[in-house]
Design a protein around this motif. Structure first.
Motif, mmCIF file in Angstrom:
data_model
loop_
_atom_site.group_PDB
_atom_site.id
_atom_site.type_symbol
_atom_site.label_atom_id
_atom_site.label_comp_id
_atom_site.label_asym_id
_atom_site.label_seq_id
_atom_site.Cartn_x
_atom_site.Cartn_y
_atom_site.Cartn_z
ATOM 1 N N GLY A 37 0.822 -1.231 0.100
ATOM 2 C CA GLY A 37 -0.046 0.170 -0.044
ATOM 3 C C GLY A 37 0.885 1.141 0.180
ATOM 4 N N GLN A 39 1.644 3.357 2.658
ATOM 5 C CA GLN A 39 2.606 3.797 3.755
ATOM 6 C C GLN A 39 3.648 2.846 3.988
ATOM 7 O OE1 GLN A 39 0.129 1.520 5.285
ATOM 8 N NE2 GLN A 39 1.458 0.800 6.956
ATOM 9 N N GLN A 56 2.247 -7.994 1.680
ATOM 10 C CA GLN A 56 1.372 -8.111 2.592
ATOM 11 C C GLN A 56 0.487 -9.119 1.871
ATOM 12 O OE1 GLN A 56 -0.142 -4.053 2.655
ATOM 13 N NE2 GLN A 56 0.330 -3.857 4.766
ATOM 14 N N GLY A 87 -3.573 -0.596 6.823
ATOM 15 C CA GLY A 87 -3.492 -1.910 6.444
ATOM 16 C C GLY A 87 -4.850 -2.702 6.194
#
Ligand SMILES: Nc1ncnc2c1ncn2[C@@H]1O[C@H](COP(=O)(O)OP(=O)(O)OP(=O)(O)O)[C@@H](O)[C@H]1O
Ligand SMILES: [Mg+2]
Length: 113
Positions: A37, A39, A56, A87
């Motif tokens: 993502g 961040q 992830q 997340g």
């Protein structure tokens, strides 16, 4: 017709599935995915591998629905997919040109009813 693609935590899939069923949205596809993502997480090196490069594990839920079911579908996902933390995932929405139910050869909105 719209396509909703939600990338969510694997632990949330059962809740979302139950919510969609309750909302009368029974048709969907689930795909295990890996990704990254916005961040940044870690940047230290761990045994030579940069941890920010670790992907992830998430699940992609795909629903193709009528325009009128769009808000309901998105609400179910928002209500059930969140830990309230970074997340939690993302939802993408697309226009769908057509759908065909192979068994009956019916096209369009009727194919997803
Ligand atoms: N713009 C994007 N395009 C494609 N996939 C994305 C995008 N943003 C997120 N994803 C997917 O969603 C997963 C979860 O993303 P995540 O929830 O960490 O998003 P984020 O942008 O970091 O926001 P947050 O601050 O909520 O963590 C990622 O691992 C990736 O698979
Ligand atoms: Mg993130």
């Amino acid at each position: 017709m719209k396509k909703v693609e939600a990338i969510v935590r694997p632990s949330k899939v059962k809740l979302i599935q139950a919510g969609l069923k309750k909302a009368n949205i029974p048709c969907f596809t689930v795909i295990p995915v890996k990704g990254s993502g916005l961040q940044k997480s870690y940047s230290e090196k761990y045994r030579g591998t940069e941890l920010s490069m670790v992907l992830q594990t998430r699940v992609m839920i795909i629903c193709v629905i009528s325009d009128e079911n769009l808000d309901k579908c998105v609400d179910v996902i928002l209500e059930n997919a969140s830990d309230g933390q970074v997340g939690d995932g993302k939802i993408f929405i697309y226009d769908v040109q057509d759908a065909i139910r192979i068994s009956t050869k019916v096209r369009g909105g009727a194919a997803i009813k």
